[in-house]
Design a protein around this motif. Sequence first.
Motif, PDB file in Angstrom:
ATOM      1  N   ASN A 137       0.844  -1.175   0.000  1.00  0.00           N
ATOM      2  CA  ASN A 137       0.000   0.000   0.000  1.00  0.00           C
ATOM      3  C   ASN A 137       0.893   1.243   0.000  1.00  0.00           C
ATOM      4  N   TRP A 138       0.284   2.412  -0.034  1.00  0.00           N
ATOM      5  CA  TRP A 138       1.078   3.628  -0.189  1.00  0.00           C
ATOM      6  C   TRP A 138       2.011   3.865   1.000  1.00  0.00           C
ATOM      7  N   LYS A 139       1.622   3.416   2.190  1.00  0.00           N
ATOM      8  CA  LYS A 139       2.486   3.595   3.355  1.00  0.00           C
ATOM      9  C   LYS A 139       3.783   2.806   3.203  1.00  0.00           C
ATOM     10  N   GLY A 140       3.652   1.567   2.730  1.00  0.00           N
ATOM     11  CA  GLY A 140       4.840   0.750   2.523  1.00  0.00           C
ATOM     12  C   GLY A 140       5.736   1.329   1.444  1.00  0.00           C
ATOM     13  N   GLN A 141       5.132   1.825   0.374  1.00  0.00           N
ATOM     14  CA  GLN A 141       5.916   2.412  -0.716  1.00  0.00           C
ATOM     15  C   GLN A 141       6.651   3.670  -0.270  1.00  0.00           C
ATOM     16  N   LEU A 170       8.679  -5.713   4.270  1.00  0.00           N
ATOM     17  CA  LEU A 170       7.877  -4.485   4.292  1.00  0.00           C
ATOM     18  C   LEU A 170       6.515  -4.714   3.629  1.00  0.00           C
ATOM     19  N   GLN A 171       6.492  -5.517   2.579  1.00  0.00           N
ATOM     20  CA  GLN A 171       5.228  -5.804   1.893  1.00  0.00           C
ATOM     21  C   GLN A 171       4.277  -6.580   2.796  1.00  0.00           C
ATOM     22  N   ARG A 172       4.811  -7.476   3.592  1.00  0.00           N
ATOM     23  CA  ARG A 172       3.966  -8.225   4.519  1.00  0.00           C
ATOM     24  C   ARG A 172       3.374  -7.314   5.589  1.00  0.00           C
ATOM     25  N   GLN A 173       4.128  -6.280   5.951  1.00  0.00           N
ATOM     26  CA  GLN A 173       3.653  -5.326   6.956  1.00  0.00           C
ATOM     27  C   GLN A 173       2.629  -4.351   6.372  1.00  0.00           C
TER      28      GLN A 173
END
Length: 302
Positions: A156-160, A183-186
């Motif tokens: 999502n945008w937060k991870g990006q 990070l993608q899993r989070q």
Amino acid sequence: MKKMDLSKLINPIREDGGIDHRYSGLAKQIVELAGSECIKDLASFYQYTNDAEARFEKAGLTLVSSFFQIEMERWQQNSFKKRLRECLEEIGFRPSKITKLLTAGEFVAGQLKDQSKCSSWEWFDCQDAANDYRDQSIKYLYSHGVTALYHLARMNWKGQVKARNSYDYDLGKPLSVRELEKLQRQHPADNRGQQGRRGRSQPRTNQTVNPTLPPGSESAAPGVETTGITDLVHLDPAIDSREATTTELVEQLVSLVKAIDWSTIKDHQEAMDNLSSVEYTWSQISEAVDDWKYLPLTLTHT
């Protein structure tokens, strides 16, 4: 790399994915007859194809991102996307790599389209500032490999944003694939905000509307046998979904998938709306199965 018994690799498997031991003796006979020289050559070929795929994956990514940058109707895009997958397979990419190329390529195309609009961004002090930001963004994007971009696309945008803020601009060094995967899993993407083609403002209905009927009339979708599917929609009462094992849940999912007539699924808008809301989940399933079937293992003879 792990070692794999070639006799297990060629052994037929059961529907649940396990080895069908009825064929184990025959599989061993085949491997023994083929001989160690054959096994050695196959191991070399496997390594060669893996190296070649890694070397040319950027070319595959360029082709896919070019496809997603061209404006076309939805039906045209669907036809091209299907053929593009077939084309990449004919070229020599493995199914698991093709899934990553398509997801990463669509992500790159979207990012490039956004960067092309930099000249119209009004919150920059000047055009030079906008151009600098655009150039840095493109540099950041292309500092990643295909697998890294695949993980970015599924955030999502937060991870990006976290991934972007961790980028070392002086060294041109992004997060590693392992770090991006974590990070993608989070911060998993919520299917990129897709809620079907109807859009957020249009409510879903539980029945297909037949345009030939008077307003207010209701009719079941023609040609769809719903009784068996309805029985499968609910989890088995004996299995509490909060306590069910992964295997039990997958077994029920497989039962549902087998109950659907996929040859006519495109004729039913409501069903397609529901499927489109989990489009990237299907990609994850495909990737998991492909990775399981094409593990990067060295072939050995035991």
